[in-house]
Design a protein around this motif. Structure first.
Motif, PDB file in Angstrom:
ATOM      1  N   ILE A 479     -42.812  53.680 -26.051  1.00  0.00           N
ATOM      2  CA  ILE A 479     -42.078  53.882 -24.798  1.00  0.00           C
ATOM      3  C   ILE A 479     -43.010  53.765 -23.607  1.00  0.00           C
ATOM      4  O   ILE A 479     -42.694  53.120 -22.600  1.00  0.00           O
ATOM      5  CB  ILE A 479     -41.386  55.258 -24.816  1.00  0.00           C
ATOM      6  N   VAL A 480     -44.187  54.370 -23.708  1.00  0.00           N
ATOM      7  CA  VAL A 480     -45.147  54.325 -22.604  1.00  0.00           C
ATOM      8  C   VAL A 480     -45.632  52.902 -22.372  1.00  0.00           C
ATOM      9  O   VAL A 480     -45.659  52.413 -21.231  1.00  0.00           O
ATOM     10  CB  VAL A 480     -46.328  55.271 -22.892  1.00  0.00           C
ATOM     11  N   VAL A 481     -46.011  52.213 -23.444  1.00  0.00           N
ATOM     12  CA  VAL A 481     -46.522  50.843 -23.304  1.00  0.00           C
ATOM     13  C   VAL A 481     -45.435  49.927 -22.749  1.00  0.00           C
ATOM     14  O   VAL A 481     -45.679  49.119 -21.844  1.00  0.00           O
ATOM     15  CB  VAL A 481     -47.035  50.331 -24.663  1.00  0.00           C
ATOM     16  N   GLY A 482     -44.212  50.030 -23.284  1.00  0.00           N
ATOM     17  CA  GLY A 482     -43.133  49.197 -22.781  1.00  0.00           C
ATOM     18  C   GLY A 482     -42.830  49.474 -21.323  1.00  0.00           C
ATOM     19  O   GLY A 482     -42.569  48.539 -20.542  1.00  0.00           O
ATOM     20  N   SER A 483     -42.873  50.719 -20.916  1.00  0.00           N
ATOM     21  CA  SER A 483     -42.617  51.045 -19.516  1.00  0.00           C
ATOM     22  C   SER A 483     -43.702  50.484 -18.612  1.00  0.00           C
ATOM     23  O   SER A 483     -43.417  50.033 -17.486  1.00  0.00           O
ATOM     24  CB  SER A 483     -42.531  52.565 -19.352  1.00  0.00           C
ATOM     25  N   LEU A 484     -44.941  50.504 -19.082  1.00  0.00           N
ATOM     26  CA  LEU A 484     -46.030  49.935 -18.273  1.00  0.00           C
ATOM     27  C   LEU A 484     -45.808  48.442 -18.028  1.00  0.00           C
ATOM     28  O   LEU A 484     -46.094  47.930 -16.937  1.00  0.00           O
ATOM     29  CB  LEU A 484     -47.369  50.150 -18.977  1.00  0.00           C
ATOM     30  N   LEU A 485     -45.301  47.742 -19.033  1.00  0.00           N
ATOM     31  CA  LEU A 485     -45.073  46.310 -18.868  1.00  0.00           C
ATOM     32  C   LEU A 485     -43.951  46.007 -17.877  1.00  0.00           C
ATOM     33  O   LEU A 485     -43.888  44.894 -17.334  1.00  0.00           O
ATOM     34  CB  LEU A 485     -44.744  45.681 -20.229  1.00  0.00           C
ATOM     35  N   THR A 486     -43.076  46.965 -17.631  1.00  0.00           N
ATOM     36  CA  THR A 486     -41.960  46.735 -16.694  1.00  0.00           C
ATOM     37  C   THR A 486     -42.288  47.173 -15.279  1.00  0.00           C
ATOM     38  O   THR A 486     -41.511  46.892 -14.366  1.00  0.00           O
ATOM     39  CB  THR A 486     -40.715  47.495 -17.173  1.00  0.00           C
TER      40      THR A 486
END
Length: 958
Positions: A479-486
């Protein structure tokens, strides 16, 4: 010969090593040249390391392992033996843990020469050792007029030097008899004096041991232990005491150890043994407990904490390395124009991260260990009663944390270093710096990764698979990594729609959208703290709800219950003690209409139900939390139904009932004539019917007692007397033995009726007076005592009444029901303080670095006439915008793991192993939103204040 003068070719490894050597040398020079920026990075990376290493040092020092506990349990002896039992034992390493027998255990072999009262001599011959008797006795301790419960350690003091550190003297002298005592440091913390006289009352099953005066002759330490796990400090130390409640053991002092073979031999005599040798050599134990626990979870906890440190530090340090790479763009562009490869440019940035990471990890670890050692020393001075073992610095765990910090620093620099491969040399040399066009695939991948992580966390919370913890942790990281990419997409979208915002905020949004490479790490750093805060807040709120749900009140909140182990016939005396000590307090002695002496011929009373034959008039199991039909339509209230809540008929004194419930004069007169009091049926009509399976009553306010059928204010009852030889109270009586009664019924409002509920007695279905019970020939047995006050029972009044009750009855207690209350407030304050500090530090440092990068822009604005107010508004808006954006994204990121954690905490499992999911998840929005909104405002205010004068613009290319 042409090749003789040619230069030897170097290997790729030599080139790589030489490149890193140059990069590291340049990084060290850059760190010394830019001390301010380097200090900020050291704080960002070192702060989590400091906190984690300090906590680890405290944890390892506080957590005593088996070898560290042995001296406090055994002194210098070889072990201890317990009193012989009548059956043989099959103990494990711990004498309190036994393996089961196939059938009844055989009788123990008699100890040669064993006589009651002289066990020591026979056990000493059996063991071939010198024995030291040790007793532990619960007691009531009186200092002045104040009473408190405590424990007394009695020890033979012929050879006190062999007892240390289990028993030690710190000041004064050793006691010479039971009339003299040492007060331990725990006793001092509990309010006992270091000198003078105290009242000592030993507790036994009757609770009637007379109080004796004990003179305090010194201060020391003493510890009680019954096995390998149980280990507690006591309040007093004296010589061995004799009481039916005392637990005895004998320390074994001899030159040879107690082996496992000897332990098995002593078990045949019914003697439990705790051996120092066996504890130090557990591999010699031939019996293993079923379902024995696995290895220690210390390494797992430290590893998970280190993984969290990598993620957190990576996000916190990201802005610093991003700004550092941005500041070196021109230098790196010049190097690229002169032939430097992309790999060499990346090594320049990564080398700085490596140098700063090592520096931060070393500084943070050293300060953390120093802080942990200092915290242990301060704790020992402030709270000497707390048991801390030898100072233990877990260097392996510290090294793991430091390595995690170094890795996180390098990882934080990877993203800005990867961007150097697409460096536009011409634009940078011309002074133009704009983020590269947004890649559409990256945000899409980020959304998919975040959704997959949220789905994994939710699935793990619902199904609880075998690797639940690993899946939960992996889903949270996703969740954290995916949010960083957005985040870059969010910055770009907000910048496009910023035309509706005020001018300063509009400029801040567009600047962040244009400089996404610099703004993204800042938002990520703030997001890290906000998401951690969200998860912690939701998890703690769920834990509070669960503990409050599982809390079973003894009486209605605000009331008190008086308990003791002596004869229930003394309850009226305790009631008079409470009323005389505080005239404004009302007491009520609850009497069961059951003959607990088990004499034959006791009278019984049961309410009749229309259409039900007398043999069917039996009480059915009742609970107050399931809306199902009763067990049988003929279930009713009876004098012998006290085992089931809401079905019993009980008796109380009329005067006490009048004051306790608030009867009207008309109701009081009716009760004096033999009326039965019941709850007003209209007040409980909307409550669920009693369940048929005897569910545990938890919510007093929602209890619905069994209905007593009335006809014009009168109910019909059956009265009979049990025949000699009949012991089953539910057996139907003979018709010839039954006498029918018609008794008037009065209604008590539910709000006042619930004052009568005592959880272990259940809720009464009907109340009669004790005089009426005696007239009917019913047995009256006091079973409970409750108290209430119109203005509430304060804590001071509770303490005063508690002393009065204990003075009247040694083992009695006066307990006020105040509902569930957390007892870890200090720990929660520390947790929230640390998280809030991390969020604030991350926001301020990220904002400061961004403001440093924005200095040319502010200079240009000043050059074209922008006032200080305008520049302050722009600086404050930039800090507020990035802080608010990071906080909001962090809040959204923390919701899925927080909800998953809360669902795991709140899920109940039935006796059949069926999980019951919570209907809703409580979210403490105030605790989450307050810091999430406050910290960006503080950062914006500090950024606004930091603009004091117009900058000096010497030259700017654009």
């Amino acid at each position: 010969m042409a090749g003789a003068n040619s230069t030897p070719r170097t290997s790729r490894f030599d080139q790589w090593r030489a490149g890193w050597r140059v990069s590291l040398r340049m990084a060290r020079r850059d760190v010394r040249r830019h001390r301010g920026r380097s200090l900020l990075i050291v704080i960002m990376v070192g702060l989590p390391v400091l906190l984690l290493t300090a906590a680890t040092t405290l944890w390892f020092t506080d957590d005593l392992d088996a070898s560290e506990r042995l001296p406090f349990q055994l002194g210098s002896s070889q072990g201890f033996v317990l009193e012989p039992q009548s059956t043989q034992l099959r103990q494990l390493l711990d004498p309190m843990s036994q393996t089961s027998w196939d059938g009844e255990p055989p009788a123990s072999s008699p100890v040669p020469g064993l006589t009651k009262g002289d066990e020591k001599a026979s056990l000493a011959r059996l063991l071939g050792a010198r024995l030291t008797e040790v007793t532990t006795t619960p007691a009531t301790l009186r200092v002045g007029d104040h009473y408190q419960s405590g424990s007394v350690l009695g020890v033979e003091l012929a050879h006190p030097e062999a007892l240390a550190p289990r028993v030690s003297l710190e000041a004064g002298r050793w006691p010479t008899g039971p009339g003299e005592v040492l007060v331990t440091v725990q006793g001092l913390e509990h309010g006992l004096p270091a000198s003078g006289t105290i009242g000592l009352g030993l507790l036994d099953p009757t609770g009637e041991t007379p109080e004796t005066a004990a003179t305090v002759v010194g201060v020391g330490r003493g510890y009680d232990t019954q096995g390998s796990q149980y280990f507690q400090p006591t309040d007093l130390v004296t010589t061995p005491l004799t009481s039916d409640a005392s637990q005895r053991q004998w320390l074994v002092d001899r030159g040879t150890p107690i082996t496992w073979g000897e332990v098995e031999r002593l078990n045949t005599y019914g003697i439990g043994v705790f051996s120092r040798y066996v504890a130090e050599h557990p591999e010699t134990v031939t019996r293993q407990q079923e379902g024995e626990g696995g290895p220690s979870t210390t390494l797992l906890v430290v590893s998970v904490a280190s993984l969290g440190l990598v993620l957190l530090t990576t996000l916190l340090a990201g802005p610093a390395f991003a700004v550092s790479a941005a500041r070196q763009r021109r230098t790196l562009a010049l190097a690229a124009s002169n032939g430097a490869t992309a790999g060499q440019l990346r090594r320049t940035v990564l080398a700085q991260a490596l140098v700063l990471g090592v520096l931060s990890a070393v500084v943070g670890a050293l300060l953390g260990v120093t802080g942990g050692v200092g915290a242990v020393a301060i704790t020992r001075m402030v709270r000497p009663d707390l048991l801390y073992g030898p100072l233990q610095v877990p260097w392996a765990a510290v090294g793991l944390v430091a390595a995690a910090a170094i890795i996180s620093s390098v990882v934080a620099a990877v993203i800005p270093s990867r961007g150097l491969g697409r460096l536009d040399v011409v634009s940078v040399l011309r002074g133009q710096s704009v983020s590269s066009p947004l890649r559409r695939r990256v945000p899409l991948v980020g959304v998919l990764v975040a959704l997959a992580g949220a789905a994994t966390v939710t699935w793990a919370a619902f199904t609880r698979p075998d690797y639940e913890f690993v899946l939960f942790l992996g889903g949270s990281v996703a969740i954290v990594v995916g949010s960083l990419l957005t985040v870059p997409l969010v910055l770009a979208l907000v910048a496009r729609t910023a035309h509706r915002l005020p001018l300063p905020v509009r400029m801040a949004a567009r600047e962040a959208g244009r400089q996404r490479g610099r703004a993204t790490p800042t938002v990520a750093a703030i997001m890290a703290g906000a998401s951690a805060l969200t998860v912690v807040c939701i998890g703690l709120e769920a834990d509070t709800v669960r503990q409050a749900r599982d809390h079973v009140p003894v009486v209605r909140e605000g009331q008190a219950v008086i308990q003791g182990t002596t004869s229930p016939q003394r309850l009226p005396e305790l009631a008079r003690t409470v009323e005389s000590s505080a005239p404004g307090v009302h007491t009520l002695v609850i009497n069961d209409l059951v003959d607990y002496t088990q004499q034959q011929g006791a009278a019984m009373l049961a309410a009749m139900r229309p259409g039900c034959a007398l043999p069917d008039v039996v009480p059915g199991p009742v609970g107050g939390d399931v809306a199902t039909e009763p067990d049988t339509r003929c279930s009713t209230a009876a004098s012998f139904a006290r085992n089931f809540s809401g079905t019993s008929i009980q008796a109380v004194d009329l005067d006490q009932l009048t004051h306790f419930v608030g009867l009207t004069e008309e109701q009081r007169a009716a009760m004096s004539r033999g009326a039965v009091a019941v709850v007003d049926p209209l007040d409980v009509a909307q409550l669920p019917l009693p369940g048929p399976t005897g569910h545990l009553l938890r919510d007093i306010e929602s209890l619905r007692p069994v209905t007593i059928d009335e006809d014009r204010g009168v109910a019909t009852f059956a009265l009979w007397r049990q025949r000699p030889g009949e012991s089953d109270t539910t057996a139907p009586p003979r018709a010839s033995d039954v006498r029918t009664l018609r008794l008037p019924v009065i209604h008590v409002p539910r709000d006042r009726w619930n004052r009568l509920v005592l959880i272990y007695n259940g809720s009464p279905a009907g109340i009669i007076t004790t005089d009426s019970a005696i007239r009917l020939g019913l047995p009256v047995s006091p079973s409970g005592l409750i108290a209430r006050a119109d203005g509430g029972i304060s804590t001071d009044l509770e303490a005063r009444l508690g002393d009065a009750v204990i003075a009247s009855q040694r083992d009695a207690t006066f307990i006020v029901e105040r509902g569930y209350q957390r007892d870890d407030t200090l720990a929660l304050v520390v947790i929230f303080g640390v998280i809030g500090l991390i969020i604030l530090v991350a926001t301020l440092i990220a904002t400061a670095l961004s403001q440093t990068e924005n200095a040319p822009l502010l200079g240009t604005l000043a050059a074209v006439g922008a006032t200080k107010r305008t520049r302050r508004a722009l600086a404050g808006s930039q800090a507020l915008y990035l802080g608010m954006l990071g906080a909001v994204i962090g809040l959204l990121v923390g919701l899925a793991p927080g909800f998953g954690l809360a669902r795991v905490v709140l899920t109940r499992v039935t006796e059949d192993g069926v999980p019951i999911q919570p209907e809703n998840i409580p979210v403490p929005w105030l605790q989450i939103l307050a810091p999430v909104l406050l910290v960006p405002l503080v950062a914006g205010a500090l950024a606004w204040v930091s603009i004091r004068r117009a900058p000096v613009v010497v030259r700017r290319a654009t």
